[in-house]
Every structure is written in structure tokens, then in C-alpha cells.
Design a protein around this motif. Structure first.
Motif, PDB file in Angstrom:
ATOM      1  N   LYS A 203     -24.144  48.748  48.314  1.00  0.00           N
ATOM      2  CA  LYS A 203     -23.392  49.881  48.848  1.00  0.00           C
ATOM      3  C   LYS A 203     -23.711  50.089  50.336  1.00  0.00           C
ATOM      4  N   ILE A 204     -23.082  51.060  50.954  1.00  0.00           N
ATOM      5  CA  ILE A 204     -23.239  51.307  52.390  1.00  0.00           C
ATOM      6  C   ILE A 204     -24.688  51.579  52.756  1.00  0.00           C
ATOM      7  N   HIS A 205     -25.370  52.367  51.923  1.00  0.00           N
ATOM      8  CA  HIS A 205     -26.752  52.753  52.231  1.00  0.00           C
ATOM      9  C   HIS A 205     -27.767  51.879  51.501  1.00  0.00           C
ATOM     10  N   GLU A 206     -27.443  50.618  51.300  1.00  0.00           N
ATOM     11  CA  GLU A 206     -28.362  49.696  50.636  1.00  0.00           C
ATOM     12  C   GLU A 206     -29.706  49.649  51.363  1.00  0.00           C
ATOM     13  N   GLU A 207     -30.785  49.679  50.580  1.00  0.00           N
ATOM     14  CA  GLU A 207     -32.117  49.686  51.177  1.00  0.00           C
ATOM     15  C   GLU A 207     -33.114  49.001  50.245  1.00  0.00           C
ATOM     16  N   PHE A 208     -33.994  48.207  50.836  1.00  0.00           N
ATOM     17  CA  PHE A 208     -35.082  47.585  50.098  1.00  0.00           C
ATOM     18  C   PHE A 208     -36.400  48.011  50.733  1.00  0.00           C
ATOM     19  N   ARG A 209     -37.246  48.666  49.953  1.00  0.00           N
ATOM     20  CA  ARG A 209     -38.585  49.015  50.416  1.00  0.00           C
ATOM     21  C   ARG A 209     -39.573  48.116  49.685  1.00  0.00           C
ATOM     22  N   ARG A 210     -40.272  47.292  50.446  1.00  0.00           N
ATOM     23  CA  ARG A 210     -41.206  46.331  49.860  1.00  0.00           C
ATOM     24  C   ARG A 210     -42.629  46.671  50.287  1.00  0.00           C
ATOM     25  N   GLY A 211     -43.555  46.506  49.387  1.00  0.00           N
ATOM     26  CA  GLY A 211     -44.956  46.792  49.690  1.00  0.00           C
ATOM     27  C   GLY A 211     -45.727  46.951  48.402  1.00  0.00           C
TER      28      GLY A 211
END
Length: 312
Positions: A203-211
Motif C-alpha cells: 500500500k501507499i504507506h508500506e513500511e518495514f521495520r527491521r531489528g
């Protein structure tokens, strides 16, 4: 045994068909040409959210009758939907975001269709769990998909306790208002594993936070998230806290800990503790008895005179 062989989508016009159509999880361009053709050909479309599916159909100028099919009406809908297929050549489709039946209703409908010898044809496509896994950067040779964990904290922690010795990548779905608690519980029970929080995938606000889990917990405190979330937990690092069973801890202490933290009954806690140590439940029970031998009764046993039955 049932057989559901067919050449492509060419079936007898006198038989009903159940198509399981995967639809986009966000970006409408992620639909296949085959899925579009099937949606145009079926007589009726059953979907979890008619409003969501209507947007998809309107975008591709498809006009078909829609019926709602969700967890609250699945039993009655499945029963009513499967019967007419034996009498008339009606084709129907179960469709919603992603692949139907993956953390969505539809199992009863598929089971009834198979029971009535109605062909069930899957139309593959987008999948949130596979899309998120591919971009997570975490091991993907083996993984365990669990869908949504229980909403209640005690039940969620109990479910996580069962995953303490899991060495495969774990994939979960979670609601935005519970994700912070789920991450905190996972950190406390599973240890500081590598993880990835995938939000609004495609989607438009796709986000991946990795850690690490600890880093994700801190990240959410500073920047809360909204939208649909897929949480991926990688295998534990060999030296990470919680990655290995504490062999110095007595079995009895571990059982008590599981009963207290995960709210398990004694039998279930012993079974889980045995699994953690790689021993059978019978051996665990014997070890528990060795650690806490039963106390001898201090009650003096009386002898009974066999002649008159009186105690001496």
C-alpha cells in the motif's frame, strides 16, 4: 478419497464450481489475469467484506452479485451455498484481500463442496505473509505461520511459551492496537530475537521495520503504527537470553514458572517443560518426583482384628 482433477478451468457446464480467488492485499495491480477472468465469469461472489470487494470489482468494471461471508455467518452461509450446486451449473467465488482461508473464513464452505463432490479450484495470487517474509531479510527455508495470537494477554503469553524452543522463523498477523503488547510479551518470553514488522504491505504507506525485538519495542514507543501488520520473528541467536533452556533451573522451578507466567495447569506446564528439555513427559514426571519426593504420612496406621473387625 476425493479427486478434483481438471484441465485448466474447463469443466462441464452441468457442474458447479467453487473458485478460491486470491485478490490484492493493497495495490490493485497485484491481481492476476486469470483471477480477473474468473471474477468476470462466475455467477456470484462470496466475500468477507462486500465493501472492500466492491472497490476491486468497480476498478476493473466487473458487475457481479455479492454475498457477505464472514466468521459470524459462515456456518449458515456455507450450508445454504453448497446445496444448489448439485442441482444447477452455478459457479461461485470466495474472494477477499489475499488468499482466501488464510486467517479468513471459508473452511466450512470448502469442506462442504468437497463432501458434495463439487470441484474446488484455487486461483493463486497475493499473500501478505509470503510477501512480508520475502522482504524481511530473515531466514525463510522453514517457517511457522500462526495467524493471529489470542487477544487476551494471559492466553497470548501462554501461546508464546509454547514457542520458546521454536527455531524456525515465526510469522504472525497482529492488530495495530495490540502490536506493542505482543512485541513486549514476545521479548519477555522468547528473548531478544531478530524480527521484522511489516506494515501496510503493497500500500501507499508500506513500511518495514527491521531489528531486534528490543529495538522494535523501542521504535513503537517513539513511533506507534497503524494499519495491517505482519510480524516476523527470526530464529534466536545462539547466545541470546531465552534462546536456550536454562538447564541450571530445576524442573520443578520451571513448572512453577510456567504455571505462574503462562497460566498453565500443572499437567500442561509439565508437558511443556519436558518438551523444552527434550525428554518424555513420563521421564519429566519421574524427575519431578526425584526433586520433590512425596512426604511420608505421619498418621499411625491401625491394625484391624480379623475376628471382630475392631481396630487395635
Amino acid at each position: 478419497m476425493t479427486n478434483n482433477s481438471q484441465a485448466g478451468d474447463s469443466l462441464s457446464p452441468h457442474r458447479g464450481v467453487l473458485y478460491l480467488v486470491a485478490t490484492p492485499i493493497g495495490n490493485l495491480e497485484d491481481i492476476t489475469l486469470r483471477a480477473l477472468r474468473i471474477l468476470k465469469e462466475v455467477d456470484q461472489i462470496a466475500c468477507e467484506d462486500t465493501r472492500h470487494t466492491l472497490k476491486l470489482l468497480n476498478h476493473f468494471e466487473i458487475r457481479k452479485p455479492l454475498i457477505s461471508y464472514h466468521e459470524h455467518n459462515e456456518i449458515t452461509r456455507a450450508r445454504n451455498s453448497s446445496t444448489p450446486w448439485n442441482r444447477a451449473p452455478a459457479s461461485r467465488s470466495v474472494s477477499d484481500a489475499g488468499m482466501p482461508l488464510v486467517s479468513d473464513p471459508g473452511f466450512r464452505l470448502v469442506s462442504l463442496a468437497i463432501r458434495h463432490q463439487i470441484p474446488v479450484i484455487p486461483i493463486p495470487g497475493a499473500s501478505a505473509l509470503l510477501t512480508a517474509l520475502a522482504a524481511s531479510g530473515l531466514p525463510n527455508e522453514e517457517f511457522l505461520f500462526l495467524g493471529f495470537l489470542p487477544a487476551r494477554s494471559s492466553e497470548r503469553r501462554r501461546a508464546l511459551e509454547h514457542l520458546r524452543i521454536e527455531n524456525r522463523t515465526i510469522i504472525l498477523y497482529e492488530a495495530p492496537h495490540r502490536i506493542a503488547e505482543t512485541l513486549a510479551d514476545a521479548l519477555a518470553i522468547l528473548g531478544d530475537r531478530p524480527a521484522c514488522l511489516a506494515r501496510e504491505v503493497t500500500k501507499i504507506h508500506e513500511e518495514f521495520r527491521r531489528g531486534s525485538l528490543f529495538e522494535l519495542v523501542q521504535s513503537l514507543e517513539e513511533h506507534p503504527v497503524k494499519g495491517e501488520i505482519t510480524l516476523i520473528l527470526g530464529p534466536p541467536d545462539a547466545g541470546a537470553p531465552g534462546a536456550q533452556v536454562d538447564t541450571a533451573q530445576s524442573l520443578a522451578a520451571r513448572v512453577d514458572e510456567l504455571m505462574h507466567q503462562a497460566k498453565l495447569d500443572r499437567k500442561e506446564a509439565l508437558k511443556l517443560a519436558a518438551k523444552e528439555r527434550g525428554i518424555t513427559r513420563r521421564d519429566a514426571y519421574r524427575q519431578l518426583l526425584d526433586e520433590n519426593p512425596p512426604k511420608r504420612s505421619s498418621v499411625r496406621r491401625s491394625k484391624v482384628d480379623p475376628k471382630n473387625g475392631l481396630s487395635s
